[in-house]
Scaffold this motif. Structure first.
Motif, PDB file in Angstrom:
ATOM      1  N   GLY A   1     -51.661 -82.036 -62.031  1.00 25.81           N
ATOM      2  CA  GLY A   1     -51.355 -83.211 -63.029  1.00 25.81           C
ATOM      3  C   GLY A   1     -51.218 -81.950 -64.633  1.00 25.81           C
ATOM      4  O   GLY A   1     -51.425 -80.716 -64.372  1.00 25.81           O
ATOM      5  N   LEU A   2     -49.776 -82.849 -64.773  1.00 26.11           N
ATOM      6  CA  LEU A   2     -49.223 -81.898 -66.586  1.00 26.11           C
ATOM      7  C   LEU A   2     -48.204 -83.043 -67.293  1.00 26.11           C
ATOM      8  O   LEU A   2     -47.856 -83.968 -66.925  1.00 26.11           O
ATOM      9  CB  LEU A   2     -48.270 -81.508 -65.934  1.00 26.11           C
ATOM     10  CG  LEU A   2     -47.089 -80.579 -66.544  1.00 26.11           C
ATOM     11  CD1 LEU A   2     -47.957 -79.396 -67.412  1.00 26.11           C
ATOM     12  CD2 LEU A   2     -45.683 -79.789 -66.156  1.00 26.11           C
ATOM     13  N   ARG A   3     -48.945 -82.911 -68.228  1.00 26.24           N
ATOM     14  CA  ARG A   3     -48.161 -83.665 -69.772  1.00 26.24           C
ATOM     15  C   ARG A   3     -47.895 -82.602 -70.417  1.00 26.24           C
ATOM     16  O   ARG A   3     -48.386 -81.612 -71.217  1.00 26.24           O
ATOM     17  CB  ARG A   3     -49.771 -84.357 -70.121  1.00 26.24           C
ATOM     18  CG  ARG A   3     -49.603 -85.440 -70.868  1.00 26.24           C
ATOM     19  CD  ARG A   3     -49.850 -86.276 -71.514  1.00 26.24           C
ATOM     20  NE  ARG A   3     -50.867 -85.886 -73.012  1.00 26.24           N
ATOM     21  CZ  ARG A   3     -52.233 -85.416 -72.705  1.00 26.24           C
ATOM     22  NH1 ARG A   3     -52.792 -85.173 -71.826  1.00 26.24           N
ATOM     23  NH2 ARG A   3     -53.237 -84.561 -73.531  1.00 26.24           N
ATOM     24  N   LYS A   4     -47.006 -83.127 -70.242  1.00 24.73           N
ATOM     25  CA  LYS A   4     -45.258 -82.400 -71.450  1.00 24.73           C
ATOM     26  C   LYS A   4     -46.351 -82.716 -72.945  1.00 24.73           C
ATOM     27  O   LYS A   4     -46.321 -83.385 -73.584  1.00 24.73           O
ATOM     28  CB  LYS A   4     -44.127 -82.697 -71.413  1.00 24.73           C
ATOM     29  CG  LYS A   4     -43.941 -82.132 -69.969  1.00 24.73           C
ATOM     30  CD  LYS A   4     -44.026 -80.719 -69.408  1.00 24.73           C
ATOM     31  CE  LYS A   4     -42.689 -80.263 -70.152  1.00 24.73           C
ATOM     32  NZ  LYS A   4     -42.983 -78.643 -70.198  1.00 24.73           N
ATOM     33  N   ALA A   5     -45.862 -81.273 -74.032  1.00 21.73           N
ATOM     34  CA  ALA A   5     -46.144 -81.753 -75.098  1.00 21.73           C
ATOM     35  C   ALA A   5     -45.033 -82.987 -76.150  1.00 21.73           C
ATOM     36  O   ALA A   5     -45.716 -83.755 -76.431  1.00 21.73           O
ATOM     37  CB  ALA A   5     -46.083 -81.177 -76.226  1.00 21.73           C
ATOM     38  N   ARG A   6     -43.509 -82.951 -75.660  1.00 24.43           N
ATOM     39  CA  ARG A   6     -42.740 -83.793 -76.411  1.00 24.43           C
ATOM     40  C   ARG A   6     -41.838 -84.147 -75.140  1.00 24.43           C
ATOM     41  O   ARG A   6     -41.726 -83.781 -73.810  1.00 24.43           O
ATOM     42  CB  ARG A   6     -42.575 -82.995 -76.908  1.00 24.43           C
ATOM     43  CG  ARG A   6     -41.291 -81.885 -76.821  1.00 24.43           C
ATOM     44  CD  ARG A   6     -40.877 -80.956 -78.033  1.00 24.43           C
ATOM     45  NE  ARG A   6     -40.046 -80.760 -77.621  1.00 24.43           N
ATOM     46  CZ  ARG A   6     -40.379 -78.683 -77.415  1.00 24.43           C
ATOM     47  NH1 ARG A   6     -41.701 -78.773 -77.725  1.00 24.43           N
ATOM     48  NH2 ARG A   6     -39.561 -77.391 -76.869  1.00 24.43           N
ATOM     49  N   ASP A   7     -41.003 -85.272 -75.595  1.00 20.41           N
ATOM     50  CA  ASP A   7     -39.990 -85.739 -74.129  1.00 20.41           C
ATOM     51  C   ASP A   7     -39.807 -84.106 -74.110  1.00 20.41           C
ATOM     52  O   ASP A   7     -38.201 -83.896 -74.932  1.00 20.41           O
ATOM     53  CB  ASP A   7     -39.626 -86.721 -74.728  1.00 20.41           C
ATOM     54  CG  ASP A   7     -40.505 -87.956 -74.463  1.00 20.41           C
ATOM     55  OD1 ASP A   7     -41.465 -88.010 -73.394  1.00 20.41           O
ATOM     56  OD2 ASP A   7     -40.099 -89.286 -75.023  1.00 20.41           O
ATOM     57  N   SER A   8     -38.583 -84.348 -73.174  1.00 18.36           N
ATOM     58  CA  SER A   8     -37.908 -83.144 -72.607  1.00 18.36           C
ATOM     59  C   SER A   8     -37.100 -83.825 -71.651  1.00 18.36           C
ATOM     60  O   SER A   8     -37.670 -84.650 -70.887  1.00 18.36           O
ATOM     61  CB  SER A   8     -38.338 -81.838 -72.807  1.00 18.36           C
ATOM     62  OG  SER A   8     -39.050 -81.881 -71.549  1.00 18.36           O
ATOM     63  N   ALA A   9     -36.142 -82.946 -70.700  1.00 16.91           N
ATOM     64  CA  ALA A   9     -35.480 -83.131 -69.804  1.00 16.91           C
ATOM     65  C   ALA A   9     -36.279 -82.979 -68.914  1.00 16.91           C
ATOM     66  O   ALA A   9     -36.184 -83.552 -67.166  1.00 16.91           O
ATOM     67  CB  ALA A   9     -34.694 -81.770 -69.188  1.00 16.91           C
TER      68      ALA A   9
END
Length: 612
Positions: free
Chosen positions: A360-368
């Protein structure tokens, strides 16, 4: 230098007997006030008892005899049963039934409550109460909230049903083991595992009806506990592998198999193209289901669908003899100094270096890349991203030591499901050996533990986590206190006092009075302590009345299990109180009628069964 206690004698009671009665009252007071931890009180008992008999010697009583509880069959049986219960949790042996129960709670809460009450009561006769309640609490809490009901609707009734079922067999609770073992040591014929099961089953019928129809109504105004902080969600992929039942299935069928809850975002086909999750879309081997959910729900979806969150079964170093014994999942945050920054998990070769798999992966901020078109392992990592990794606990610590990422949360132990049949069969074998084969429960349970170790269902380092130091000390202290009262004549004195009170009463009334006394006592002090004191008392009362001791021993066993009225009466009471937001008054309001119902029913059934 030693001292005599003759001056302390009171009538037929010797000075040592008076001292032990005073000491016992002091121990009870310490338990009631709850100012000291239970382990501290028990340790003090184990230290002070030998010290008192060293300072005030008694002929024929060796001070160190009071350490004998550590080798008592009751303690061996209790510890072994705790380990067996732990194996059911670690292997996820009960998870399939738990998922079906959650589905039922969401659709028919009252029917689900009946199923929970009957099932919990039946299982707790063979599985230790605490692991069973710990397993059911998160399941029921989640299911009830999905159904729009507060956890208070079901948790206390479930807990009390577990306590009722726990008194039905000799191995149902540690209290039962202590009572049966002490009674056998006092010359009472050994009670078989199922000897009193019919009595408890008959008394349980009206009690379970009360818990099903009346208790939820009494709890209708309980305010829900403060909601837990929202769990973080992760982008993840479920793999459709060759031979999977998902191959050839439609998305609609997959959603139905997942219980109607699967936050499916897109389908990544084997050739790298993306497809919308249309209901009629047919899945093929090599497809990846892209979704976003919490760790708990991701692992639940993996188990329900049979679609792994990783490319291989267990990332274990070559030659590891037990690759899944410490398999965990953990959240790790990427630091600005991490060698992963600007690179990918595949490029940094975490799988080869640390035998860890990205699930699983959770990005630090919304991005493309919030919904990346690449596989998760090919997404470039930024500072603050959170990786959900699966692998061995030592590998997690090594990765953190190397500065790749920092652990965010407690490690989540993953159930070793391939070993769940072993855990279930082992427990069944122990029950059959003790209940049908006549093998002593301590020996049968120890053999079961050995089977779990030999088959690598449990590792040695997990044995310690299955045991409770407080329980070990409590059992040893209870046995020591009961022994001290016995050798000094304290229990004989109490028995004659009780006989004097009920002398004009029929034996059936004396039986009911003894059970009621033990029941009141167990709601304010440890039921094991009450059992250790009450069992010799029961034998003395029966002998003084000239009746068989078995019904009076069972009166103590039943009375010490009537721990419904206060939250401190049993540790599972405190667990459900914390989760559901119950108050002390809620326990009294629901528990007091249940106490009276079980007390009257068991007293009548015992008296009739033994012809008193």
């Amino acid at each position: 230098m030693s001292f005599a206690l003759d001056w302390l004698a009171f009538g037929p009671l010797s000075g040592h007997g008076v001292l032990m009665l005073v000491f016992t009252l002091a121990v009870f007071a310490a338990f009631v006030t709850d100012r000291l931890q239970i382990g501290t009180v028990c340790l003090a008992v184990l230290i002070l008892l030998p010290a008192l008999f060293f300072v005030f010697p008694m002929q024929g009583v060796e001070p160190y005899r009071f350490f004998g509880g550590f080798g008592h069959p009751a303690l061996v049986a209790i510890c072994s049963l705790m380990i067996l219960g732990r194996s059911l949790v670690l292997t996820g042996a009960l998870d399939p039934a738990a998922r079906q129960l959650a589905w039922l709670v969401a659709r028919a809460p009252w029917l689900a409550l009946l199923v929970v009450l009957v099932g919990a009561a039946a299982m707790s006769g063979f599985v230790n109460d605490t692991p069973l309640v710990v397993l059911l609490i998160p399941l029921l809490t989640t299911a009830l909230r999905r159904a729009g009901r507060a956890p208070a609707f079901m948790l206390m009734p479930m807990n009390h049903a577990v306590l009722i079922g726990g008194m039905a067999t000799t191995i149902g609770t540690s209290t039962n083991v202590i009572v049966v073992s002490l009674a056998a040591a006092l010359g009472v014929p050994m009670l078989g595992m199922f000897d009193f099961y019919p009595l408890v089953a008959a008394a349980a019928l009206p009690a379970l009806a009360y818990l099903w129809l009346v208790a939820p109504w009494l709890l209708r105004d309980v305010a829900p506990a403060q909601p837990a902080q929202a769990q973080p969600v992760f982008d993840a992929e479920l793999r459709v592998v060759d031979g999977s039942p998902l191959v050839g299935a439609t998305v609609r069928a997959v959603l139905r198999r997942a219980g109607g809850r699967l936050p499916l975002r897109q389908i990544r086909r084997a050739d790298g193209t993306l497809a919308a999750p249309l209901p009629a879309l047919v899945l093929r081997a090599g497809d990846r289901l892209v979704l976003c959910d919490t760790v708990e729900h991701l692992k639940e979806a993996e188990a329900r669908l049979g679609a792994p969150l990783h490319d291989f079964d267990a990332a274990a170093p070559a030659g590891d003899a037990a690759p899944t014994l410490d398999l965990v999942a953990a959240q790790l945050v990427v630091t600005p100094q991490s060698p992963l920054v600007g690179r990918t998990v595949r490029g940094e070769r975490l799988q080869e270096k640390y035998q860890l798999t990205l699930i699983g992966l959770r990005k630090a901020r919304d991005s493309a890349e919030r919904q990346p078109r690449e596989n998760l392992a090919d997404v470039r990592v930024e500072p603050g991203d959170v990786l959900l990794l699966q692998g061995h606990a030592d590998a997690m610590r090594l990765l953190q030591r190397d500065g790749v990422a920092l652990m965010l949360d407690e490690r989540l132990a993953l159930p070793r499901r391939r070993k769940s049949p072993v855990a279930l069969l082992t427990l069944a074998g122990v029950v059959l050996a003790a209940g049908v084969g006549g093998m002593p429960i301590a020996l049968a349970a120890m053999v079961g533990v050995l089977v779990l170790l030999v088959t690598r269902t449990l590792a040695w380092q997990e044995i310690g986590s299955a045991l409770s130091v407080n329980v070990v000390l409590l059992v040893a202290a209870s046995l020591a206190l009961g022994d001290a009262l016995g050798v000094t004549g304290g229990t004989t004195f109490l028995a004659h006092a009780l006989v004097a009170v009920v002398d004009a009463m029929p034996p059936a009334w004396a039986l009911a009075a003894l059970m009621g006394l033990m029941g009141l006592l167990t709601n304010f002090v440890s039921n094991n302590v009450a059992a250790a004191v009450g069992t010799p008392l029961a034998v003395e009362v029966a002998r003084a009345l000239g009746v068989p001791p078995e019904p009076f021993v069972l009166a103590v066993l039943f009375g010490c299990n009537l721990c419904y009225v206060t939250p401190m009466a049993y540790q599972t009471n405190l667990l459900v109180m914390n989760v559901a937001g119950y108050t002390f008054r809620d326990f009294v309001r629901v528990g007091a009628p249940l106490f009276m119902l079980m007390w009257v029913a068991l007293s009548v059934l015992l008296a009739r069964h033994y012809g008193l």
